[in-house]
Scaffold this motif. Sequence first.
Motif, PDB file in Angstrom:
ATOM      1  N   VAL A 159      31.331  65.289  80.917  1.00 23.93           N
ATOM      2  CA  VAL A 159      30.901  63.895  80.930  1.00 23.93           C
ATOM      3  C   VAL A 159      31.856  62.848  81.641  1.00 23.93           C
ATOM      4  O   VAL A 159      32.970  63.223  80.967  1.00 23.93           O
ATOM      5  CB  VAL A 159      30.138  63.367  79.592  1.00 23.93           C
ATOM      6  CG1 VAL A 159      29.987  62.021  79.716  1.00 23.93           C
ATOM      7  CG2 VAL A 159      28.906  64.323  79.182  1.00 23.93           C
ATOM      8  N   GLN A 160      31.523  62.118  82.545  1.00 17.78           N
ATOM      9  CA  GLN A 160      32.479  61.241  82.882  1.00 17.78           C
ATOM     10  C   GLN A 160      31.587  59.762  83.088  1.00 17.78           C
ATOM     11  O   GLN A 160      30.576  59.767  83.668  1.00 17.78           O
ATOM     12  CB  GLN A 160      33.030  61.512  84.358  1.00 17.78           C
ATOM     13  CG  GLN A 160      34.307  62.519  84.202  1.00 17.78           C
ATOM     14  CD  GLN A 160      35.122  62.423  85.464  1.00 17.78           C
ATOM     15  OE1 GLN A 160      34.399  62.468  86.679  1.00 17.78           O
ATOM     16  NE2 GLN A 160      36.333  62.540  85.209  1.00 17.78           N
ATOM     17  N   LEU A 161      32.214  58.725  82.745  1.00 13.70           N
ATOM     18  CA  LEU A 161      31.902  57.506  82.831  1.00 13.70           C
ATOM     19  C   LEU A 161      33.157  56.690  83.696  1.00 13.70           C
ATOM     20  O   LEU A 161      34.172  56.432  82.872  1.00 13.70           O
ATOM     21  CB  LEU A 161      31.329  56.702  81.494  1.00 13.70           C
ATOM     22  CG  LEU A 161      30.220  57.136  80.983  1.00 13.70           C
ATOM     23  CD1 LEU A 161      30.030  56.547  79.561  1.00 13.70           C
ATOM     24  CD2 LEU A 161      28.881  56.845  81.848  1.00 13.70           C
ATOM     25  N   GLN A 162      33.049  56.381  84.672  1.00 10.10           N
ATOM     26  CA  GLN A 162      34.125  55.728  85.535  1.00 10.10           C
ATOM     27  C   GLN A 162      33.867  54.238  86.143  1.00 10.10           C
ATOM     28  O   GLN A 162      32.739  54.127  86.488  1.00 10.10           O
ATOM     29  CB  GLN A 162      34.342  56.412  86.762  1.00 10.10           C
ATOM     30  CG  GLN A 162      35.701  55.817  87.544  1.00 10.10           C
ATOM     31  CD  GLN A 162      36.946  55.983  86.894  1.00 10.10           C
ATOM     32  OE1 GLN A 162      37.318  56.919  86.258  1.00 10.10           O
ATOM     33  NE2 GLN A 162      37.502  54.762  86.445  1.00 10.10           N
ATOM     34  N   ALA A 163      34.274  53.184  85.457  1.00 10.00           N
ATOM     35  CA  ALA A 163      34.263  51.919  85.647  1.00 10.00           C
ATOM     36  C   ALA A 163      35.008  51.280  86.791  1.00 10.00           C
ATOM     37  O   ALA A 163      36.218  51.710  86.976  1.00 10.00           O
ATOM     38  CB  ALA A 163      34.545  51.109  84.254  1.00 10.00           C
ATOM     39  N   PHE A 164      34.376  50.605  87.626  1.00 10.37           N
ATOM     40  CA  PHE A 164      35.109  49.865  88.668  1.00 10.37           C
ATOM     41  C   PHE A 164      34.936  48.392  89.054  1.00 10.37           C
ATOM     42  O   PHE A 164      33.937  47.984  88.237  1.00 10.37           O
ATOM     43  CB  PHE A 164      34.531  50.436  90.087  1.00 10.37           C
ATOM     44  CG  PHE A 164      34.921  52.078  90.227  1.00 10.37           C
ATOM     45  CD1 PHE A 164      33.734  52.766  89.930  1.00 10.37           C
ATOM     46  CD2 PHE A 164      35.982  52.629  90.479  1.00 10.37           C
ATOM     47  CE1 PHE A 164      33.891  54.372  89.949  1.00 10.37           C
ATOM     48  CE2 PHE A 164      35.972  53.915  90.897  1.00 10.37           C
ATOM     49  CZ  PHE A 164      34.821  54.771  90.391  1.00 10.37           C
ATOM     50  N   GLY A 165      35.754  47.857  89.544  1.00 10.44           N
ATOM     51  CA  GLY A 165      35.341  46.363  90.034  1.00 10.44           C
ATOM     52  C   GLY A 165      36.239  45.510  89.250  1.00 10.44           C
ATOM     53  O   GLY A 165      35.966  44.184  89.528  1.00 10.44           O
ATOM     54  N   GLY A 166      37.287  45.878  88.377  1.00 10.31           N
ATOM     55  CA  GLY A 166      37.913  44.614  87.667  1.00 10.31           C
ATOM     56  C   GLY A 166      39.064  44.330  88.587  1.00 10.31           C
ATOM     57  O   GLY A 166      39.137  44.714  89.646  1.00 10.31           O
ATOM     58  N   GLY A 167      39.612  43.038  88.198  1.00  8.87           N
ATOM     59  CA  GLY A 167      40.415  42.550  89.081  1.00  8.87           C
ATOM     60  C   GLY A 167      41.049  41.190  88.489  1.00  8.87           C
ATOM     61  O   GLY A 167      40.557  40.566  87.340  1.00  8.87           O
ATOM     62  N   TYR A 214      37.402  46.010  80.147  1.00  8.30           N
ATOM     63  CA  TYR A 214      35.885  46.242  80.039  1.00  8.30           C
ATOM     64  C   TYR A 214      35.327  48.033  80.324  1.00  8.30           C
ATOM     65  O   TYR A 214      35.960  48.440  81.104  1.00  8.30           O
ATOM     66  CB  TYR A 214      35.206  45.586  80.961  1.00  8.30           C
ATOM     67  CG  TYR A 214      35.053  44.106  81.013  1.00  8.30           C
ATOM     68  CD1 TYR A 214      36.093  43.284  80.865  1.00  8.30           C
ATOM     69  CD2 TYR A 214      33.867  43.272  80.464  1.00  8.30           C
ATOM     70  CE1 TYR A 214      36.083  42.030  80.709  1.00  8.30           C
ATOM     71  CE2 TYR A 214      33.742  42.188  80.314  1.00  8.30           C
ATOM     72  CZ  TYR A 214      34.688  41.393  80.298  1.00  8.30           C
ATOM     73  OH  TYR A 214      34.686  39.961  79.947  1.00  8.30           O
ATOM     74  N   TYR A 215      34.620  48.381  78.958  1.00  9.71           N
ATOM     75  CA  TYR A 215      34.383  49.707  79.057  1.00  9.71           C
ATOM     76  C   TYR A 215      32.957  49.998  79.094  1.00  9.71           C
ATOM     77  O   TYR A 215      32.089  49.080  78.677  1.00  9.71           O
ATOM     78  CB  TYR A 215      34.912  50.271  77.602  1.00  9.71           C
ATOM     79  CG  TYR A 215      36.228  50.195  77.568  1.00  9.71           C
ATOM     80  CD1 TYR A 215      36.696  49.173  76.990  1.00  9.71           C
ATOM     81  CD2 TYR A 215      37.021  51.146  77.864  1.00  9.71           C
ATOM     82  CE1 TYR A 215      38.180  49.027  76.618  1.00  9.71           C
ATOM     83  CE2 TYR A 215      38.386  51.210  77.466  1.00  9.71           C
ATOM     84  CZ  TYR A 215      38.942  50.165  76.936  1.00  9.71           C
ATOM     85  OH  TYR A 215      40.396  50.323  76.638  1.00  9.71           O
ATOM     86  N   ALA A 238      28.339  57.275  86.393  1.00 10.49           N
ATOM     87  CA  ALA A 238      27.973  58.310  85.237  1.00 10.49           C
ATOM     88  C   ALA A 238      27.931  59.724  85.914  1.00 10.49           C
ATOM     89  O   ALA A 238      27.149  59.892  86.879  1.00 10.49           O
ATOM     90  CB  ALA A 238      26.844  58.075  84.572  1.00 10.49           C
ATOM     91  N   SER A 239      28.475  60.705  85.273  1.00  9.81           N
ATOM     92  CA  SER A 239      28.078  62.062  85.683  1.00  9.81           C
ATOM     93  C   SER A 239      28.159  63.124  84.452  1.00  9.81           C
ATOM     94  O   SER A 239      28.842  62.871  83.291  1.00  9.81           O
ATOM     95  CB  SER A 239      29.175  62.592  86.815  1.00  9.81           C
ATOM     96  OG  SER A 239      30.384  62.494  86.270  1.00  9.81           O
ATOM     97  N   GLY A 240      27.600  64.178  84.584  1.00 13.31           N
ATOM     98  CA  GLY A 240      27.667  65.246  83.655  1.00 13.31           C
ATOM     99  C   GLY A 240      26.538  65.152  82.425  1.00 13.31           C
ATOM    100  O   GLY A 240      26.685  65.728  81.339  1.00 13.31           O
ATOM    101  N   PHE A 241      25.663  63.893  82.537  1.00 21.70           N
ATOM    102  CA  PHE A 241      24.600  63.949  81.676  1.00 21.70           C
ATOM    103  C   PHE A 241      23.476  63.352  82.385  1.00 21.70           C
ATOM    104  O   PHE A 241      23.693  62.903  83.491  1.00 21.70           O
ATOM    105  CB  PHE A 241      25.116  63.386  80.349  1.00 21.70           C
ATOM    106  CG  PHE A 241      25.349  61.929  80.619  1.00 21.70           C
ATOM    107  CD1 PHE A 241      26.574  61.498  81.130  1.00 21.70           C
ATOM    108  CD2 PHE A 241      24.484  60.736  80.408  1.00 21.70           C
ATOM    109  CE1 PHE A 241      26.789  60.161  81.036  1.00 21.70           C
ATOM    110  CE2 PHE A 241      24.597  59.325  80.523  1.00 21.70           C
ATOM    111  CZ  PHE A 241      25.982  59.065  81.061  1.00 21.70           C
ATOM    112  N   THR A 242      22.026  63.435  81.830  1.00 21.85           N
ATOM    113  CA  THR A 242      21.151  62.985  82.569  1.00 21.85           C
ATOM    114  C   THR A 242      20.983  61.314  82.117  1.00 21.85           C
ATOM    115  O   THR A 242      20.459  60.791  81.408  1.00 21.85           O
ATOM    116  CB  THR A 242      19.925  63.516  81.883  1.00 21.85           C
ATOM    117  OG1 THR A 242      19.898  64.832  82.231  1.00 21.85           O
ATOM    118  CG2 THR A 242      18.394  63.092  82.942  1.00 21.85           C
TER     119      THR A 242
END
Length: 123
Positions: A1-9, A93-94, A23-27
Motif C-alpha cells: 500500500v502506498q499513499l503519496q502526497a504531492f503539491g506542497g511548497g 500535510y498527510y 493511492a496504490s495497493g488497495f481498492t
Amino acid sequence: VQLQAFGGGLVQPGGSLRLSCVASGFTFADYAMGWFRQTPGKEREFVAAISWGGGSIDYADSVKGRFTISRDNTKNTVYLQMNTLKPEDTAVYYCAADATMGPILKGYGIDYWGKGTLVTVSS
C-alpha cells in the motif's frame, strides 16, 4: 500500500495550493480518504474527509470555506484545494485512507497513512 502526497511548497498569505494524494495497493474506490496536518510540537490534526463515493464530506472548523476536498476514483487520487492560505496553515500535510469515515473523523485507528508534503505559508 502506498499513499503519496504531492503539491506542497511555499506560498504567500492569501495564496492557493492544491495537494494531491495518489493511492496504490488497495481498492481506492472502496475507501474513505482524509487529510491531516501536523506542525512541530503539536499533535496531528484532522483537516478534511471524504467518503468513498464523495457523497459525505467534512472539514475542520479552521479550514471551512477555504479548503475543498475532492476525489477522482478513476485516478486513485484525492485532492485538497487550499485557498486564502494563512501562516497558521503551515504544516506537513498527510493523506490517509480507511474503510469507513469514522476513524478518519476521529483521527485514530486509520488503516493507511501516507508520507507528508510540506506547506509553508509565509511572505
